[in-house]
Design a protein around this motif. Structure first.
Motif, PDB file in Angstrom:
ATOM      1  N   UNK A   1       0.835  -1.209   0.000  1.00 46.77           N
ATOM      2  CA  UNK A   1       0.000   0.000   0.000  1.00 46.77           C
ATOM      3  C   UNK A   1       0.868   1.256   0.000  1.00 46.77           C
ATOM      4  N   UNK A   2       1.905   1.269   0.802  1.00 48.49           N
ATOM      5  CA  UNK A   2       2.814   2.428   0.839  1.00 48.49           C
ATOM      6  C   UNK A   2       3.496   2.610  -0.516  1.00 48.49           C
ATOM      7  N   UNK A   3       3.987   1.513  -1.101  1.00 49.11           N
ATOM      8  CA  UNK A   3       4.654   1.607  -2.406  1.00 49.11           C
ATOM      9  C   UNK A   3       3.689   2.073  -3.500  1.00 49.11           C
ATOM     10  N   UNK A   4       2.409   1.789  -3.342  1.00 50.38           N
ATOM     11  CA  UNK A   4       1.434   2.198  -4.364  1.00 50.38           C
ATOM     12  C   UNK A   4       1.262   3.719  -4.414  1.00 50.38           C
ATOM     13  N   UNK A   5       1.669   4.411  -3.365  1.00 54.29           N
ATOM     14  CA  UNK A   5       1.566   5.874  -3.351  1.00 54.29           C
ATOM     15  C   UNK A   5       2.744   6.544  -4.062  1.00 54.29           C
ATOM     16  N   UNK A   6       3.806   5.783  -4.343  1.00 49.72           N
ATOM     17  CA  UNK A   6       4.965   6.323  -5.051  1.00 49.72           C
ATOM     18  C   UNK A   6       4.763   6.029  -6.536  1.00 49.72           C
ATOM     19  N   UNK A   7       4.239   7.005  -7.261  1.00 50.00           N
ATOM     20  CA  UNK A   7       3.843   6.800  -8.651  1.00 50.00           C
ATOM     21  C   UNK A   7       4.816   7.467  -9.611  1.00 50.00           C
TER      22      UNK A   7
ATOM     23  N   UNK B   1      -8.954  -4.995  -2.200  1.00 46.80           N
ATOM     24  CA  UNK B   1     -10.042  -4.294  -1.500  1.00 46.80           C
ATOM     25  C   UNK B   1      -9.518  -3.029  -0.833  1.00 46.80           C
ATOM     26  N   UNK B   2      -8.336  -3.111  -0.248  1.00 44.73           N
ATOM     27  CA  UNK B   2      -7.726  -1.940   0.377  1.00 44.73           C
ATOM     28  C   UNK B   2      -7.397  -0.870  -0.669  1.00 44.73           C
ATOM     29  N   UNK B   3      -6.960  -1.294  -1.844  1.00 43.48           N
ATOM     30  CA  UNK B   3      -6.704  -0.341  -2.933  1.00 43.48           C
ATOM     31  C   UNK B   3      -7.983   0.420  -3.285  1.00 43.48           C
TER      32      UNK B   3
ATOM     33  N   UNK C   1      -8.883   2.859  -0.116  1.00 44.97           N
ATOM     34  CA  UNK C   1      -7.969   3.971   0.150  1.00 44.97           C
ATOM     35  C   UNK C   1      -7.544   4.757  -1.092  1.00 44.97           C
ATOM     36  N   UNK C   2      -7.784   4.210  -2.269  1.00 44.75           N
ATOM     37  CA  UNK C   2      -7.295   4.860  -3.486  1.00 44.75           C
ATOM     38  C   UNK C   2      -8.349   5.745  -4.128  1.00 44.75           C
ATOM     39  N   UNK C   3      -7.973   6.364  -5.236  1.00 49.94           N
ATOM     40  CA  UNK C   3      -8.939   7.185  -5.968  1.00 49.94           C
ATOM     41  C   UNK C   3     -10.033   6.299  -6.558  1.00 49.94           C
ATOM     42  N   UNK C   4     -11.254   6.805  -6.579  1.00 53.33           N
ATOM     43  CA  UNK C   4     -12.395   6.038  -7.095  1.00 53.33           C
ATOM     44  C   UNK C   4     -12.726   6.500  -8.503  1.00 53.33           C
TER      45      UNK C   4
ATOM     46  N   UNK D   1     -13.706  -6.475 -10.870  1.00 52.72           N
ATOM     47  CA  UNK D   1     -12.724  -6.648 -11.943  1.00 52.72           C
ATOM     48  C   UNK D   1     -11.491  -5.762 -11.818  1.00 52.72           C
ATOM     49  N   UNK D   2     -11.645  -4.559 -11.295  1.00 55.06           N
ATOM     50  CA  UNK D   2     -10.510  -3.639 -11.222  1.00 55.06           C
ATOM     51  C   UNK D   2      -9.768  -3.673  -9.894  1.00 55.06           C
TER      52      UNK D   2
END
Length: 174
Positions: free
Chosen positions: A20-26, A65-67, A70-73, A83-84
């Motif tokens: 989850x932390x790494x997913x914020x480094x884009x 599910x956490x993505x 906590x992520x953009x919708x 699916x996504x």
């Protein structure tokens, strides 16, 4: 699925948190979702390689599910959530399928990310076809759009997983 031990659950929590932390480094983010990150799938793939397919599928689905939470919708449609997010990320657990050899780790990593790709492509065709440019086949559009960020993610993941597997030969030993 075999009963999850305390050690497996703790590792799952750590790997989900790290992913989850790494997913914020884009590095790059597409206009309708999907991004190239600092290897956010790697902790989930490593978990699947270490513990196997069933625990890998479960932990990867929880991460998906956490993505979503906590992520953009981009959509609240139930098919989009499946699916996504839950399904797409859940398929990363397939990385544990061939975990007993160096070649198998690469094959499993490719299979897990390919599973995610297929799920996103299906979502693109079913839910996002109206975003395809006029006259463009929605299948082609979805394949091109999703490969634009998943192919770099695959290359990043293969490099890092390969280095870590070689460095820690006990990674795949349960």
């Amino acid at each position: 699925m075999k009963k999850m031990s305390t050690k497996m659950l703790v590792e799952a929590g750590v790997m989900i948190g790290l992913a989850q932390i790494l997913s914020y480094i884009k590095v790059y983010e597409g206009p309708f979702g999907g991004s190239v990150t600092a290897g956010s799938m790697i902790p989930i793939i490593l978990y699947a390689i270490r513990w196997g397919v069933s625990p890998g599928l479960f932990v990867a689905s929880v991460y998906g599910l956490l993505q979503f939470i906590l992520g953009p919708k981009y959509s609240y449609h139930v098919l989009s959530i499946i699916l996504d997010y839950v399904g797409a990320f859940g398929l990363l657990g397939l990385a544990g399928l061939f975990r007993n050899s160096f070649k198998g780790v690469f094959l499993g990593t490719c299979l897990g990310i390919f599973g995610r790709f297929v799920s996103h492509v299906l979502s693109g065709v079913i839910l996002w076809a109206s975003y395809a440019p006029d006259g463009m086949n929605p299948w082609i559009y979805s394949i091109l759009y999703n490969s634009g960020y998943l192919l770099p993610e695959l290359l990043i993941s293969l490099c890092v997983v390969g280095v870590l597997y070689k460095s820690f030969k006990t990674l795949a030993v349960v």
